[in-house]
Design an enzyme around this catalytic site. Structure first.
Site, PDB file in Angstrom:
ATOM      1  N   ASN A  10       5.721  -4.276   3.081  1.00 27.57           N
ATOM      2  CA  ASN A  10       5.252  -4.861   1.822  1.00 27.57           C
ATOM      3  C   ASN A  10       6.149  -4.303   0.720  1.00 27.57           C
ATOM      4  O   ASN A  10       6.021  -3.143   0.344  1.00 27.57           O
ATOM      5  CB  ASN A  10       3.782  -4.474   1.596  1.00 27.57           C
ATOM      6  CG  ASN A  10       3.283  -4.927   0.245  1.00 27.57           C
ATOM      7  OD1 ASN A  10       3.950  -5.701  -0.457  1.00 27.57           O
ATOM      8  ND2 ASN A  10       2.117  -4.449  -0.141  1.00 27.57           N
ATOM      9  N   TRP A  11       7.052  -5.157   0.234  1.00 30.39           N
ATOM     10  CA  TRP A  11       8.036  -4.673  -0.747  1.00 30.39           C
ATOM     11  C   TRP A  11       7.455  -4.600  -2.159  1.00 30.39           C
ATOM     12  O   TRP A  11       8.132  -4.158  -3.070  1.00 30.39           O
ATOM     13  CB  TRP A  11       9.288  -5.567  -0.719  1.00 30.39           C
ATOM     14  CG  TRP A  11      10.058  -5.440   0.558  1.00 30.39           C
ATOM     15  CD1 TRP A  11       9.882  -4.492   1.534  1.00 30.39           C
ATOM     16  CD2 TRP A  11      11.147  -6.260   0.995  1.00 30.39           C
ATOM     17  NE1 TRP A  11      10.796  -4.695   2.550  1.00 30.39           N
ATOM     18  CE2 TRP A  11      11.579  -5.763   2.244  1.00 30.39           C
ATOM     19  CE3 TRP A  11      11.804  -7.366   0.452  1.00 30.39           C
ATOM     20  CZ2 TRP A  11      12.634  -6.343   2.955  1.00 30.39           C
ATOM     21  CZ3 TRP A  11      12.861  -7.944   1.156  1.00 30.39           C
ATOM     22  CH2 TRP A  11      13.271  -7.434   2.385  1.00 30.39           C
ATOM     23  N   LYS A  12       6.221  -5.076  -2.330  1.00 29.65           N
ATOM     24  CA  LYS A  12       5.578  -5.001  -3.653  1.00 29.65           C
ATOM     25  C   LYS A  12       6.534  -5.565  -4.715  1.00 29.65           C
ATOM     26  O   LYS A  12       7.241  -6.523  -4.435  1.00 29.65           O
ATOM     27  CB  LYS A  12       5.126  -3.558  -3.935  1.00 29.65           C
ATOM     28  CG  LYS A  12       4.285  -2.994  -2.777  1.00 29.65           C
ATOM     29  CD  LYS A  12       3.607  -1.700  -3.096  1.00 29.65           C
ATOM     30  CE  LYS A  12       2.783  -1.238  -1.893  1.00 29.65           C
ATOM     31  NZ  LYS A  12       1.985  -0.048  -2.141  1.00 29.65           N
ATOM     32  N   HIS A  95      -4.931  -6.921  -1.081  1.00 28.42           N
ATOM     33  CA  HIS A  95      -4.321  -5.598  -1.262  1.00 28.42           C
ATOM     34  C   HIS A  95      -5.043  -4.849  -2.383  1.00 28.42           C
ATOM     35  O   HIS A  95      -5.438  -5.443  -3.379  1.00 28.42           O
ATOM     36  CB  HIS A  95      -2.826  -5.742  -1.586  1.00 28.42           C
ATOM     37  CG  HIS A  95      -2.100  -4.444  -1.418  1.00 28.42           C
ATOM     38  ND1 HIS A  95      -2.149  -3.449  -2.368  1.00 28.42           N
ATOM     39  CD2 HIS A  95      -1.355  -3.959  -0.399  1.00 28.42           C
ATOM     40  CE1 HIS A  95      -1.451  -2.408  -1.930  1.00 28.42           C
ATOM     41  NE2 HIS A  95      -0.966  -2.696  -0.737  1.00 28.42           N
ATOM     42  N   GLU A  97      -3.993  -3.025  -4.648  1.00 27.06           N
ATOM     43  CA  GLU A  97      -3.369  -3.152  -5.977  1.00 27.06           C
ATOM     44  C   GLU A  97      -3.798  -4.459  -6.630  1.00 27.06           C
ATOM     45  O   GLU A  97      -3.990  -4.516  -7.846  1.00 27.06           O
ATOM     46  CB  GLU A  97      -1.842  -3.034  -5.837  1.00 27.06           C
ATOM     47  CG  GLU A  97      -1.434  -1.590  -5.579  1.00 27.06           C
ATOM     48  CD  GLU A  97      -0.175  -1.402  -4.740  1.00 27.06           C
ATOM     49  OE1 GLU A  97       0.625  -2.356  -4.628  1.00 27.06           O
ATOM     50  OE2 GLU A  97       0.002  -0.286  -4.198  1.00 27.06           O
ATOM     51  N   GLU A 167      -6.137   0.170   4.752  1.00 29.74           N
ATOM     52  CA  GLU A 167      -5.311   1.001   3.876  1.00 29.74           C
ATOM     53  C   GLU A 167      -6.216   1.799   2.936  1.00 29.74           C
ATOM     54  O   GLU A 167      -6.659   1.269   1.911  1.00 29.74           O
ATOM     55  CB  GLU A 167      -4.390   0.131   3.012  1.00 29.74           C
ATOM     56  CG  GLU A 167      -3.443  -0.748   3.788  1.00 29.74           C
ATOM     57  CD  GLU A 167      -2.255  -1.163   2.929  1.00 29.74           C
ATOM     58  OE1 GLU A 167      -1.131  -0.806   3.310  1.00 29.74           O
ATOM     59  OE2 GLU A 167      -2.435  -1.818   1.888  1.00 29.74           O
ATOM     60  N   GLY A 173       1.025   5.257  -1.367  1.00 29.00           N
ATOM     61  CA  GLY A 173       2.042   5.734  -2.298  1.00 29.00           C
ATOM     62  C   GLY A 173       1.848   7.176  -2.735  1.00 29.00           C
ATOM     63  O   GLY A 173       2.474   7.636  -3.681  1.00 29.00           O
ATOM     64  N   SER A 214       1.209   5.562   3.149  1.00 29.67           N
ATOM     65  CA  SER A 214       2.172   6.643   3.365  1.00 29.67           C
ATOM     66  C   SER A 214       2.638   6.753   4.819  1.00 29.67           C
ATOM     67  O   SER A 214       2.850   7.857   5.333  1.00 29.67           O
ATOM     68  CB  SER A 214       1.614   7.986   2.867  1.00 29.67           C
ATOM     69  OG  SER A 214       1.383   7.932   1.471  1.00 29.67           O
ATOM     70  N   GLY A 235       4.646   0.377   2.681  1.00 30.19           N
ATOM     71  CA  GLY A 235       5.240   0.174   1.365  1.00 30.19           C
ATOM     72  C   GLY A 235       6.568   0.899   1.267  1.00 30.19           C
ATOM     73  O   GLY A 235       7.607   0.405   1.712  1.00 30.19           O
ATOM     74  N   GLY A 236       6.546   2.097   0.713  1.00 31.92           N
ATOM     75  CA  GLY A 236       7.756   2.850   0.397  1.00 31.92           C
ATOM     76  C   GLY A 236       8.794   2.906   1.515  1.00 31.92           C
ATOM     77  O   GLY A 236       9.976   2.616   1.281  1.00 31.92           O
TER      78      GLY A 236
HETATM   79  P1  13P Z   1       2.990   3.137   0.968  1.00 29.43           P
HETATM   80  O1  13P Z   1       3.506   2.978   2.364  1.00 29.43           O
HETATM   81  O2  13P Z   1       4.076   3.221  -0.078  1.00 29.43           O
HETATM   82  O3  13P Z   1       1.955   4.209   0.869  1.00 29.43           O
HETATM   83  O4  13P Z   1       2.226   1.748   0.608  1.00 29.43           O
HETATM   84  C1  13P Z   1       1.286   1.265   1.501  1.00 29.43           C
HETATM   85  C2  13P Z   1       0.924  -0.105   1.095  1.00 29.43           C
HETATM   86  O5  13P Z   1       0.282  -0.312   0.066  1.00 29.43           O
HETATM   87  C3  13P Z   1       1.351  -1.228   1.947  1.00 29.43           C
HETATM   88  O6  13P Z   1       0.706  -2.394   1.593  1.00 29.43           O
END
Ligand code: 13P
Length: 257
Positions: A10-12, A95, A97, A167, A173, A214, A235-236
């Site tokens: 997920n590149w956000k 999600h 967010e 999640e 994050g 994470s 994510g990251g």
């Molecule tokens: P991180 O891997 O950066 O913690 O993000 C997880 C995420 O929100 C994937 O959708």
């Protein structure tokens, strides 16, 4: 039946279309050998078309980060699941967010899930509790509620295309992940058992459930060795091709169907 692991990046709100295409072209050959893992990237809407074209013919699939339930209409800023259909296989919805910043509700997640399935696509439905809920011991009840609400009206047949991503918000994050055992216990009791109660054993056994929060190469093996975890929503670490490829390699080695 073994469940094929699914690793989705997920590149956000990262990577311009140019950067996203260059990254996809770099990543595709690195993850190509791992056919026993489903590999997915989720760029921004703006980069979706270009990334889908760049990955055409590659085993890496494309996901959108959201998709509206109406086909078209007066919904400024939105993109419908129907419009995404030519470009993607998956759509991430729910999600945390989006729930926190964009007023995503359980009801909307359900409407989106149904529309995505109607379009022939697969929803990746994200669920997870806050730190306060976790510390109050409310995790299982809360996640169970999110799962039940998201799946309202979805048939057992359609469930074959649904992926759920657990999640915990406090792990996103933050560098602070759940332990593999903690995540597996919640995934089993709050997600798989809930789906079993709503449908049956066969649907629950076939459901793919990702862990997210994470995830990185250093802790991936701990998650992939758990019986109820079928992949990761990342994510990251998905923004670095070496890390992404390492996650896919670990999933393939530990869990590859
Ligand atoms: P991180 O891997 O950066 O913690 O993000 C997880 C995420 O929100 C994937 O959708």
């Amino acid at each position: 039946m073994p469940r094929t692991p699914i690793i989705a990046g997920n590149w956000k709100m990262h990577k311009t279309p140019e950067e996203a295409v260059a990254f996809a072209q770099q990543l595709a050959p690195m993850v190509e050998p791992y056919d026993n893992v489903e590999r997915v990237v989720a760029p921004t809407f703006l980069a979706l078309g270009a990334v889908a074209a760049a990955l055409d013919g590659s085993p890496v699939k494309v996901a959108a980060q959201d998709g509206h339930w109406e086909t078209s209409g007066a919904y400024t800023s939105q993109v419908s699941a129907a419009m995404l259909q030519p470009f993607v296989d998956y759509v991430i919805i729910g999600h945390s967010e989006c729930r926190a910043y964009l007023n995503e509700t359980d009801e909307n997640v359900n409407k989106k899930a149904r529309a995505i399935l109607t379009c022939g696509l697969s929803p990746i439905i994200a669920v997870g509790e806050s730190l306060a809920q976790n510390e109050a011991g409310d995790t299982v009840d809360f996640v169970r509620g999110q799962v039940s609400a998201a799946l309202d009206g979805i048939s057992a047949d359609e469930m074959g295309r649904v992926v759920i991503a657990y999640e915990p918000i406090w792990a996103i994050g933050t560098g602070r992940s759940a332990s593999g055992e903690q995540a597996d216990a919640i995934i089993r009791s709050a997600v798989r058992d809930t789906v079993c109660a709503l449908y049956d054993d066969a649907v629950a056994d076939a459901l793919r459930i990702q862990y997210g929060g994470s995830v990185k190469p250093g802790n991936m093996e701990e998650f992939m060795t758990q019986p109820n975890i079928d992949g990761a929503l990342v994510g990251g670490a998905s923004l670095q091709s070496d890390d992404f490829a390492a996650l896919v390699e670990i999933a393939s080695r530990v869990k590859g169907a």
